[in-house]
Design a protein around this motif. Sequence first.
Motif, PDB file in Angstrom:
ATOM      1  N   ALA A   1       0.826  -1.211   0.000  1.00 17.69           N
ATOM      2  CA  ALA A   1       0.000   0.000   0.000  1.00 17.69           C
ATOM      3  C   ALA A   1       0.860   1.260   0.000  1.00 17.69           C
ATOM      4  CB  ALA A   1      -0.911  -0.009   1.229  1.00 17.69           C
ATOM      5  N   ASN A   2       0.235   2.357  -0.374  1.00 13.91           N
ATOM      6  CA  ASN A   2       0.896   3.667  -0.379  1.00 13.91           C
ATOM      7  C   ASN A   2       0.763   4.256   1.023  1.00 13.91           C
ATOM      8  OD1 ASN A   2       1.745   6.276  -0.799  1.00 13.91           O
ATOM      9  ND2 ASN A   2       0.803   6.406  -2.829  1.00 13.91           N
ATOM     10  N   LEU A   3       1.708   3.927   1.892  1.00 13.42           N
ATOM     11  CA  LEU A   3       1.625   4.316   3.294  1.00 13.42           C
ATOM     12  C   LEU A   3       1.610   5.831   3.506  1.00 13.42           C
ATOM     13  CD1 LEU A   3       3.926   1.622   4.937  1.00 13.42           C
ATOM     14  CD2 LEU A   3       1.434   1.675   4.831  1.00 13.42           C
ATOM     15  N   PRO A   4       2.481   6.611   2.764  1.00 10.25           N
ATOM     16  CA  PRO A   4       2.416   8.067   2.961  1.00 10.25           C
ATOM     17  C   PRO A   4       1.044   8.646   2.650  1.00 10.25           C
ATOM     18  CG  PRO A   4       4.459   7.476   1.857  1.00 10.25           C
ATOM     19  CD  PRO A   4       3.609   6.235   1.888  1.00 10.25           C
ATOM     20  N   ALA A   5       0.416   8.117   1.596  1.00 14.74           N
ATOM     21  CA  ALA A   5      -0.916   8.621   1.244  1.00 14.74           C
ATOM     22  C   ALA A   5      -1.941   8.284   2.328  1.00 14.74           C
ATOM     23  CB  ALA A   5      -1.357   8.041  -0.100  1.00 14.74           C
ATOM     24  N   MET A   6      -1.831   7.074   2.883  1.00 10.70           N
ATOM     25  CA  MET A   6      -2.739   6.680   3.964  1.00 10.70           C
ATOM     26  C   MET A   6      -2.513   7.551   5.200  1.00 10.70           C
ATOM     27  SD  MET A   6      -2.566   2.524   3.679  1.00 10.70           S
ATOM     28  CE  MET A   6      -3.528   2.334   5.168  1.00 10.70           C
ATOM     29  N   ALA A   7      -1.200   7.802   5.496  1.00  9.55           N
ATOM     30  CA  ALA A   7      -0.871   8.572   6.689  1.00  9.55           C
ATOM     31  C   ALA A   7      -1.430   9.984   6.612  1.00  9.55           C
ATOM     32  CB  ALA A   7       0.632   8.607   6.889  1.00  9.55           C
ATOM     33  N   LYS A   8      -1.484  10.541   5.401  1.00  9.71           N
ATOM     34  CA  LYS A   8      -2.004  11.910   5.244  1.00  9.71           C
ATOM     35  C   LYS A   8      -3.474  12.022   5.660  1.00  9.71           C
ATOM     36  CE  LYS A   8       0.711  14.312   1.836  1.00  9.71           C
ATOM     37  NZ  LYS A   8       0.629  14.955   0.533  1.00  9.71           N
ATOM     38  N   LYS A   9      -4.222  10.907   5.548  1.00 11.80           N
ATOM     39  CA  LYS A   9      -5.650  10.935   5.884  1.00 11.80           C
ATOM     40  C   LYS A   9      -5.884  10.874   7.385  1.00 11.80           C
ATOM     41  CE  LYS A   9      -6.920   8.761   1.500  1.00 11.80           C
ATOM     42  NZ  LYS A   9      -7.526   7.581   0.858  1.00 11.80           N
ATOM     43  N   CYS A  10      -4.854  10.474   8.126  1.00 13.47           N
ATOM     44  CA  CYS A  10      -4.968  10.385   9.583  1.00 13.47           C
ATOM     45  C   CYS A  10      -5.052  11.804  10.163  1.00 13.47           C
ATOM     46  CB  CYS A  10      -3.771   9.645  10.159  1.00 13.47           C
ATOM     47  SG  CYS A  10      -3.744   9.630  11.962  1.00 13.47           S
TER      48      CYS A  10
END
Length: 554
Positions: free
Chosen positions: A31-40
């Motif tokens: 998965a694209n972890l940086p993109a997921m982290a931005k939603k947090c």
Amino acid sequence: MEAIAHQSVKLCPFMRQTISSAQGVKQLRSANLPAMAKKCPVVGHAMQKRDYATASAAPAAATASKLGAETVANHATQESSFDFDGLFERDIEKKRLDKSYRFFNNINRLAREFPMAHRQTEEEKVTVWCSNDYLALSKNQQVVDVMKKTMDKYGAGAGGTRNIAGHNQHTMRLEAEIAALHKKEGALVFSSCYMANDAVLSLLGQKVKDLVIFSDELNHASMIVGIKHANTTKHIFKHNDLQHLEELLQMYPKSTPKLIAFESVYSMSGSVSEINKICDLAEKYGALTFLDEVHAVGLYGPHGAGVAEHCDFEAHRLSGISSVPNKRTVMDRVDMITGTLGKSFGTVGGYVAASSKLIDWCRSYAPGFIFTTTLPPAVMAGAAEAIRYQRRHLDLRQQQQRHTSYVKQGFEELGIPVIPNPSHIVPVLVGNADLAKQASDLLMEDHRIYVQAINFPTVARGTERLRITPTPGHTDDLSDILLDAVDDVFNQLQLPRVRDWENQGGILGVGQKDFVEEANLWTEQQLQLTNDSLNPNVLDPVLQQLEVSSGIKA
């Protein structure tokens, strides 16, 4: 990774909402972890506040694209570009503030009225007192006629590098003239001596394993750059300090390859190296010698080969163009001699003279030679003619020396501080960058005399000066005008004279107690010789083409 993800799901509400199954946990690997982290709401806010940029954005985006996931934004396009203009402006402003910013004067030297030149218009004439055209051969009619004739027949340019366009009879003749001048087996011509020094020194460092270079602290920028490009061990010895040089040489076994790089005449101070003693050290510790004679060729020695020739003046005078019989001269002892065609020889270009093996090696390996366009045929023909002309005109060197002595003596009588030296350079000490520039401007505007101020980094701060270089054309009447003008400028600006430097303890030999000034390189006996005192074999020698110029056949 999966264990960390399971633990995160237990502890973090955002992770519990995002990953609801074991299959989701497994997909975290791709998965694209940086993109997921931005939603947090917590981590995303922190990332935005610190303005983090994602590493390897392009590969991440490619991976996400393959998986059909959200593509990562390219943050680089959202930032401001680097302010190059601001950097340039700040650096230039630094030079303006420390008074080392350089102004180039519009000086158009008049061949038929040398040493006169004009500024923007031909009515604004000035006398040039700081040219390195030491013998005024740039306007010599024989040299000019040869160049015109060659250009009419062979055109303006060489057509490319020697490797691609080939070379020509003018190249071969010039290299033969240079080799004969320095009594070496071979010579190689470069587009400038800056290029020659850089190319040869860098090549030696790159090709000779474990080479150690020993460099005089006042060596020219071209040598400093060449040594830097050599990318090898180097040591800087104090200017003309042979004891310090030997201490550094003693640090290495004789079997370690070494090179001593130095100049004969140092152009900003006029100091002169002890070539013979440096050669003694080189032989004692197993070092090659690299001698830059840029500011000495044309001016020293019976035939203008430089200070190395001047060391055995009488022996070379008697033998003429031939080698000195039954004696190994100082010029023989030096392994490499570099020089310029753009100063005493009145044209442009540089060269190295050495053994045929060393020259062939440089010709075969030095990128600065191989990939640089050859000098135009007319330039090389003119340079060869200039070398031949000055070789048989001892009187040019003598006139230059007499005019230099007249100016130095005049300044001494006026108390104008001249940094003492045994050469043709007349460095008038000012000691302040701003005042040196003002002095230069006043000489130009009030007296129509052009002398450029010399500031940092060419010379050390606090030693700024006016550098004056008489030529055979600077007769006593012109010298008297110069002396009066410099005296007037020193009065206007209240510049320190010799007595003022004495009160401060002195500097660079000016006003220093117990300072012993060296005798002029030219003796009174040498100055009394005439052109007829030279061996007749220098008048119109027939020189054989050097095989190394084209390449030595196996």
